[in-house]
Design a protein around this motif. Structure first.
Motif, short mmCIF file in Angstrom:
data_model
loop_
_atom_site.label_atom_id
_atom_site.label_comp_id
_atom_site.label_asym_id
_atom_site.label_seq_id
_atom_site.Cartn_x
_atom_site.Cartn_y
_atom_site.Cartn_z
N ARG A 98 -13.77 -5.61 0.93
CA ARG A 98 -12.43 -6.15 0.73
C ARG A 98 -11.67 -5.27 -0.25
NH1 ARG A 98 -12.19 -12.58 -0.06
NH2 ARG A 98 -10.07 -12.20 0.71
N ALA A 99 -10.37 -5.23 -0.07
CA ALA A 99 -9.50 -4.52 -1.00
C ALA A 99 -8.90 -5.52 -1.99
CB ALA A 99 -8.39 -3.81 -0.22
N GLU A 100 -8.06 -5.02 -2.87
CA GLU A 100 -7.34 -5.92 -3.77
C GLU A 100 -6.46 -6.87 -2.95
OE1 GLU A 100 -7.57 -6.18 -7.15
OE2 GLU A 100 -9.27 -4.83 -6.90
N THR B 298 0.83 -1.20 0.00
CA THR B 298 0.00 0.00 0.00
C THR B 298 0.86 1.25 0.00
OG1 THR B 298 -1.79 -1.16 1.16
CG2 THR B 298 -1.78 1.25 1.28
N ASP C 110 -7.53 -9.10 3.62
CA ASP C 110 -7.68 -7.82 2.93
C ASP C 110 -9.10 -7.31 3.04
OD1 ASP C 110 -4.94 -7.90 1.83
OD2 ASP C 110 -5.71 -9.61 0.72
N TYR D 145 -3.48 -5.97 -0.18
CA TYR D 145 -3.52 -4.54 0.09
C TYR D 145 -4.46 -4.27 1.27
CZ TYR D 145 -0.90 -3.50 -4.14
OH TYR D 145 0.10 -3.42 -5.09
N CYS E 297 -9.19 -2.58 9.40
CA CYS E 297 -8.91 -3.69 8.49
C CYS E 297 -8.88 -5.02 9.22
CB CYS E 297 -7.60 -3.44 7.76
SG CYS E 297 -6.14 -3.51 8.83
N GLN F 154 -7.61 9.18 0.85
CA GLN F 154 -8.73 8.77 0.02
C GLN F 154 -10.03 9.48 0.38
OE1 GLN F 154 -8.49 6.53 -2.69
NE2 GLN F 154 -6.34 6.95 -2.28
N TRP G 43 -3.56 6.23 4.22
CA TRP G 43 -4.41 5.89 3.08
C TRP G 43 -5.84 6.41 3.28
CZ3 TRP G 43 -3.59 4.15 -1.73
CH2 TRP G 43 -4.69 3.69 -2.46
N GLN H 117 -5.86 -0.84 2.70
CA GLN H 117 -6.80 -0.07 1.90
C GLN H 117 -8.26 -0.42 2.18
OE1 GLN H 117 -5.85 -0.18 -2.29
NE2 GLN H 117 -3.66 0.18 -1.97
N ALA H 118 -8.51 -1.58 2.78
CA ALA H 118 -9.86 -2.09 2.94
C ALA H 118 -10.78 -1.22 3.80
CB ALA H 118 -9.83 -3.52 3.48
#
Length: 395
Positions: A284-286, A166, A384, A289, A380, A331, A327, A292-293
């Motif tokens: 869920r994130a990628e 990330t 992810d 990562y 998180c 965002q 993050w 980011q979730a």
């Protein structure tokens, strides 16, 4: 998921101190810990356990006798007529517990419910599975706490890798990461003012029976003194990385509790003040990562609640890495300094299941201290993924 009649009575959510693993709670069964802390919390707040008709256990690390789940807790506290499910959703367990309780209240199935969330990462179990196909019938093994931190079986990467991935994608520098870590420590230290007046409002001491009587743990154990100079001296966990052990959380032991009730019942229990659960969300994130979730989980909960980020007064996060908060702020545009006013799991540790319940409790108290408002918890979890809860405190 959106709710219109699910409330946390003010004062009816709490946390034990969190103790760094292999510390004073290392030998305490987390279910025994939950029974003791929950019993005293309910007694101090004047809520008889038998009046709670839906009990839910949030726990991610199996303990001796945990097969019996929440019934072990409710029966020992005098509410043996009532039970409920055992929910385990890694670090998003508390959000899932709150969603379950709020659903029960929203549907009218129960007027007063409780989530008992507890975990011990110390001395986690070593799981063995028999394998007749291996040489000599040797079993397959997994250390329940340690092994998942080092390897996500779907990506082949560690928890630390997800933070570095990330940070690399966003272009974060070591200096940015350290600045967030230092900010969270400064916020935590500020919350210790006046003999920990803020924490004492929602923290229930832990009693540990000993051969010579009993020992008490009254405050967090294992918080490491942190300075800008100290952070700068640390080496990254991985070569050429930006995450050090000073910019990530540590495993811990502890428990927390949260009561969710109908509006009328919550006002009665909370002295007229409640935290309405507006919505919950999961996402869920990628792959690989994880930090980011929390953003998509928060956006889902906020959309269901009909709340914009600009309408939020306070945000608390489960941030196992300082990267998480960087993050989220980037965002969403929410200021870093308005997140986690009493510190966060980055500072006081991460006993997995109860971490979110403590962050929700601190969110409610921070909103109440400012005279009310709307707040968000998001954090998180393994795989992810992430969970989020939106609450509103009036008065």
């Amino acid at each position: 998921m959106k709710f219109t009649d699910a409330h946390i009575p003010f004062g009816l959510s709490w946390t034990s101190p969190f103790a760094k693993w292999q510390g004073p709670l290392a030998e305490v069964n987390s279910l025994d810990l939950a029974v003791d802390v929950t019993g005293r919390a309910l007694a101090d707040r004047g809520l008889p356990p038998e009046e709670i008709t839906e009990w839910t256990l949030g726990c991610t690390v199996p303990q001796q006798h945990s097969f019996y789940g929440v019934t072990l807790v409710s029966r020992r506290l005098g509410a043996g007529e009532h039970g409920g499910p055992w929910i385990s959703r890694a670090c998003a367990t508390s959000a899932a517990v709150i969603e379950h309780l709020a659903t029960q209240v929203q549907l009218g199935a129960h007027a007063t419910t409780i989530g008992v969330v507890t975990d011990r990462t110390s001395n986690g179990p070593l799981m063995l599975w028999s394998s007749a196909a291996s040489p000599g019938g040797a079993p397959t093994s997994e250390h329940w706490v340690l092994d998942p931190m080092k390897l996500d079986p779907t990506t082949g990467q560690s928890m630390n890798d997800t933070a570095e991935n990330t940070a690399r994608a966003a272009g974060y520098t070591r200096e940015q990461v350290d600045e967030v870590a230092l900010l969270r420590h400064e916020q935590y230290r500020a919350a210790l003012a006046d003999d920990r007046a803020i924490q004492r409002a929602y923290m229930v001491p832990v009693r540990i029976p000993t051969r010579r009587g009993e020992q008490w743990v009254t405050e967090d154990h294992g918080v490491f003194p942190t300075t800008a100079e100290g952070l700068a001296r640390l080496r990254p966990v991985t070569p050429d990385g930006v995450v050090t052990y000073g910019a990530q959380t540590h495993p811990a032991d502890g428990c927390a509790g949260v009561v969710v009730a109908s509006a009328a019942r919550a006002r009665d229990l909370g002295g007229g003040v409640t935290a309405q659960v507006l919505a919950t969300g999961f996402a869920r994130a990628e792959p690989a990562y994880m930090p980011q979730a929390p953003v998509p989980a928060a956006r889902r909960a906020l959309a269901d609640a009909g709340v914009d980020v600009a309408d939020l007064d306070v945000v608390t996060t489960h941030n196992p890495f300082a990267v998480n908060d960087l993050w989220f702020a980037e965002q969403t545009g929410f200021p870093l300094e308005r997140m986690n006013p009493y510190g966060s799991s980055l500072v006081y540790g991460h006993p997995q299941g109860p971490t979110g319940a403590r962050a929700v409790t601190e969110l409610i108290h921070a909103l109440h201290a400012r005279g009310g408002g709307t707040g968000l918890f998001t954090g998180c979890a393994a795989g992810d993924s992430a969970g989020a809860v939106v609450v509103r405190v009036d008065g």
